[in-house]
Scaffold this active site. Structure first.
Site, PDB file in Angstrom:
ATOM      1  N   SER A 259      36.980  28.334  37.077  1.00 27.98           N
ATOM      2  CA  SER A 259      36.128  29.508  37.214  1.00 27.98           C
ATOM      3  C   SER A 259      36.562  30.350  38.398  1.00 27.98           C
ATOM      4  O   SER A 259      37.230  29.868  39.312  1.00 27.98           O
ATOM      5  CB  SER A 259      34.686  29.068  37.422  1.00 27.98           C
ATOM      6  N   LYS A 260      36.137  31.598  38.337  1.00 24.88           N
ATOM      7  CA  LYS A 260      36.500  32.574  39.368  1.00 24.88           C
ATOM      8  C   LYS A 260      36.133  32.116  40.776  1.00 24.88           C
ATOM      9  O   LYS A 260      36.803  32.443  41.733  1.00 24.88           O
ATOM     10  CB  LYS A 260      35.750  33.885  39.095  1.00 24.88           C
ATOM     11  N   ARG A 261      35.033  31.365  40.886  1.00 27.41           N
ATOM     12  CA  ARG A 261      34.577  31.003  42.224  1.00 27.41           C
ATOM     13  C   ARG A 261      35.542  30.035  42.920  1.00 27.41           C
ATOM     14  O   ARG A 261      35.682  30.040  44.117  1.00 27.41           O
ATOM     15  CB  ARG A 261      33.175  30.399  42.173  1.00 27.41           C
ATOM     16  N   LYS A 262      36.207  29.180  42.122  1.00 25.96           N
ATOM     17  CA  LYS A 262      37.031  28.128  42.728  1.00 25.96           C
ATOM     18  C   LYS A 262      38.530  28.409  42.673  1.00 25.96           C
ATOM     19  O   LYS A 262      39.306  27.832  43.410  1.00 25.96           O
ATOM     20  CB  LYS A 262      36.758  26.796  42.025  1.00 25.96           C
ATOM     21  N   VAL A 265      41.406  33.443  38.458  1.00 26.55           N
ATOM     22  CA  VAL A 265      41.582  33.144  37.028  1.00 26.55           C
ATOM     23  C   VAL A 265      42.398  34.178  36.260  1.00 26.55           C
ATOM     24  O   VAL A 265      42.750  33.948  35.115  1.00 26.55           O
ATOM     25  CB  VAL A 265      40.226  32.986  36.295  1.00 26.55           C
TER      26      VAL A 265
END
Ligand code: GLU
Length: 469
Positions: A259-262, A265
Site C-alpha cells: 500500500s501507498k503508506r508503506k 506503489v
C-alpha cells in the site's frame, strides 16, 4: 479460440483501470507474468484499458500506464495506442458491443431488467445486515415486473442483472491453486449493465476476453471471488472458458497488502528514483518464483525461457525495497563504463551539464558506490556545486588553513601524492578521513577523497578551501 495448426495460440492480457497516477507495482508484476507467458509460447500480449468506472476515472492515467509499460520494456502486441485485430482496446469505446451481449442474455432468460431505486437497495441491504444474512439482491424485479419494455419506454432508469440460480455447485481450475469450488447461492445477481449504459467489470471483462480470444487469464488473487461470476457468464453464452491463474498479491514487509503508506506503489516512481527497469523486472520475477539454479540475477529473456506459470507459489511475496536496492546496485556494477555514462546522461541534468571528461573519470569511482542512479547527485556533489550549507567551527577552520597550506605546496597533483599529504594532516590533527570529507564535501562519506581531488584539479580544490569562511 484461435488455432495455429492443432495448437491454441497463447494470448494473454492485462486490463488496467486508469484510476490512479500510473500503473501500480502489483499490476506491473501481473503484466510481467502475462508478458512472459505470451512470449514463452510465441503468443501475443495485449493491453486493454478498463475505463468503465467513470466515477474513478483519472484523466491521462491510461497514457501514463502505457508509457510506463514501455519504459520497463514490457512491450505489448495489441493495445489502444497501437491498435490490433480487435480494436478498439479502450472499453469506453466498445459500449454497443456490451449492450448487444447484455440483450442476448435477456433474450435467453439468463439476465433481467431491474428498476429498483437506490433507496430500496440500501434498505434491503441494511435489513439483511441487521438479520445477519448474506447481502444480495432479492430478485424483486425478476419476480414482480411483468412488462419491463413498457417501463423502459416510459423512461424508467434500469440496470441489467444476471439471474444466478441457487444451489448449483460450480468450479474452475486455477493453474496455480488447483480446483476452486463454490456454491452458486453465494453469488449475487450481479449487475451487468449499469443505468448509464456502461457495462460493469464482470460483463465487459468476459465479453472482451472472449472476443479478443484470450487463452490465459492471469490476474491478482483479489479477483478470485469474481471468477465464478465470469464462469457463469461463459456458460450462459456457451463460450469456451480460458485457463485461469491467480497470482499472489504483493505484500509490504509487515505482510499487509502493498500500500501507498508503506511503499511507493506507482511504477514510474522507481524509474524517477534511478532504479533500472531490468533490475526492477528481475526483482519482480523472483516474487513467487525462483530460478531453477537459485540464481538471483538473470535477464528477462532467461526468465521467459525458464518461467512456468505452474511454478508460481500462491503465498503473498514480500516486496522489499531494500532487496530491490541491492539488486539495482548489482545491475549498476555490471554495466560497462560507456553504458553507465549513457544512463547517467539520460537520468541527470547535472551529469549532462558536467564536462564529458570529468564524467568519464568519475564513472569507475561511482560504479561500485551507487545503489540507484539518483545517488549520482549526492556522490558527485562537489563537481556540481550542489553542496549543503556547512557551518564550520574554529577547529575545522584551522584545519582548512593547514590543508590549504600543504595541498598548495604539492608539485604533482596525483591521488597518491594527495593521499600522502592528507595523511600527514590527519596525523597532525589526530582526525580520521571522515572529517576531511566533511570539510570538502559536507558529508562524511563519498567517493575516495584523494581521487576526487585529483579529478577536481588543484585550482578548484584550493578554491573550495578558500571559499570556506
Ligand atoms: N482492472 C482489473 C485490474 O487492473 C482487471 C482484473 C482482471 O485482470 O480481470 O486489476
Amino acid at each position: 479460440m484461435v488455432k495455429q495448426g492443432l495448437e491454441k495460440i497463447v494470448r494473454t492480457r492485462i486490463p488496467p483501470s486508469p484510476t490512479g497516477q500510473d500503473i501500480h507495482v502489483g499490476n506491473l508484476y501481473t503484466a510481467l507474468i502475462n508478458f512472459a507467458q505470451a512470449k514463452k509460447n510465441n503468443g501475443k500480449f495485449i493491453v486493454r484499458i478498463e475505463d468503465t468506472d467513470r466515477t474513478r476515472y483519472q484523466e491521462g492515467a491510461d497514457i501514463k500506464i502505457l508509457e510506463s509499460l514501455k519504459k520497463f520494456g514490457i512491450y505489448y502486441d495489441e493495445g489502444p495506442d497501437i491498435g490490433g485485430p480487435f480494436e478498439p482496446y479502450r472499453q469506453s469505446e466498445r459500449l454497443p458491443i456490451y449492450k448487444k451481449y447484455a440483450d442476448e442474455l435477456i433474450e435467453k432468460g439468463i439476465a433481467y431488467y431491474c428498476f429498483c431505486s437506490k433507496e430500496r437497495l440500501e434498505e434491503l441491504r441494511s435489513n439483511q445486515l441487521k438479520e445477519k444474512k448474506q447481502t444480495k439482491y432479492d430478485k424483486f424485479c425478476l419476480l414482480s415486473v411483468n412488462n419491463p419494455q413498457e417501463r423502459i419506454k416510459a423512461g424508467d432508469s434500469y440496470v441489467i442483472r444476471l439471474n444466478v440460480l441457487a444451489n448449483k455447485k460450480m468450479w474452475f481450475k486455477d493453474l496455480i491453486r488447483g480446483q476452486i469450488t463454490i456454491d452458486s447461492s453465494e453469488i449475487d445477481d450481479q449487475v451487468l449493465l449499469k443505468s448509464d449504459g456502461f457495462p460493469t467489470y464482470h460483463l465487459a471483462v468476459v465479453v472482451d476476453d472472449h472476443i479478443m480470444q484470450i487463452s490465459h487469464i492471469i490476474r491478482a488473487e483479489e479477483w478470485i471471488s469474481s471468477t465464478p461470476k465470469h464462469v457463469l457468464l461463459y456458460e450462459a453464452f456457451g463460450w469456451e472458458k480460458p485457463v485461469f491463474a491467480h497470482l499472489p498479491i504483493l505484500r509490504n514487509p509487515d505482510k499487509s497488502k502493498l500500500s501507498k503508506r508503506k511503499n511507493p506503489v506507482w511504477a514510474s516512481w522507481y524509474l524517477e528514483q534511478g532504479f533500472l527497469p531490468e533490475a526492477m523486472l528481475n526483482y519482480l520475477a523472483l516474487l513467487g518464483w525462483s530460478h531453477p539454479e537459485e540464481k538471483d540475477i538473470f535477464t528477462l529473456d532467461e526468465f521467459i525461457q525458464l518461467f512456468r506459470l505452474e511454478d508460481v507459489k500462491p503465498v503473498g511475496p514480500i516486496f522489499d525495497i531494500t532487496k530491490l536496492t541491492w539488486m539495482n546496485q548489482q545491475y549498476i556494477q555490471n554495466k560497462s563504463d560507456e553504458e553507465l555514462k549513457k544512463l547517467l546522461l539520460d537520468f541527470s541534468i547535472s551529469a549532462k551539464n558536467m564536462s564529458g571528461e570529468t564524467l568519464e573519470k568519475l564513472i569507475p569511482l561511482l560504479k561500485s558506490r551507487m545503489e540507484t542512479l539518483s545517488d549520482f547527485e549526492k556522490l558527485a556533489a562537489i563537481f556540481i556545486d550542489q553542496m549543503a550549507d556547512i557551518i564550520y567551527d574554529e577547529n575545522e577552520k584551522k584545519l582548512v588553513k593547514d590543508l590549504h597550506a600543504s595541498l598548495s605546496e604539492l608539485k604533482s597533483w596525483k591521488h597518491d601524492i594527495i593521499f600522502e599529504s592528507l595523511k600527514e594532516i590527519m596525523l597532525e590533527h589526530k582526525i580520521r578521513m571522515g572529517v576531511l570529507y566533511k570539510i570538502f564535501i559536507g558529508v562524511d562519506r563519498g567517493l575516495p577523497l584523494p581521487e576526487t581531488l585529483e579529478i577536481l584539479g588543484k585550482a578548484k580544490s584550493l578554491d573550495r578551501l578558500n571559499s570556506i569562511k
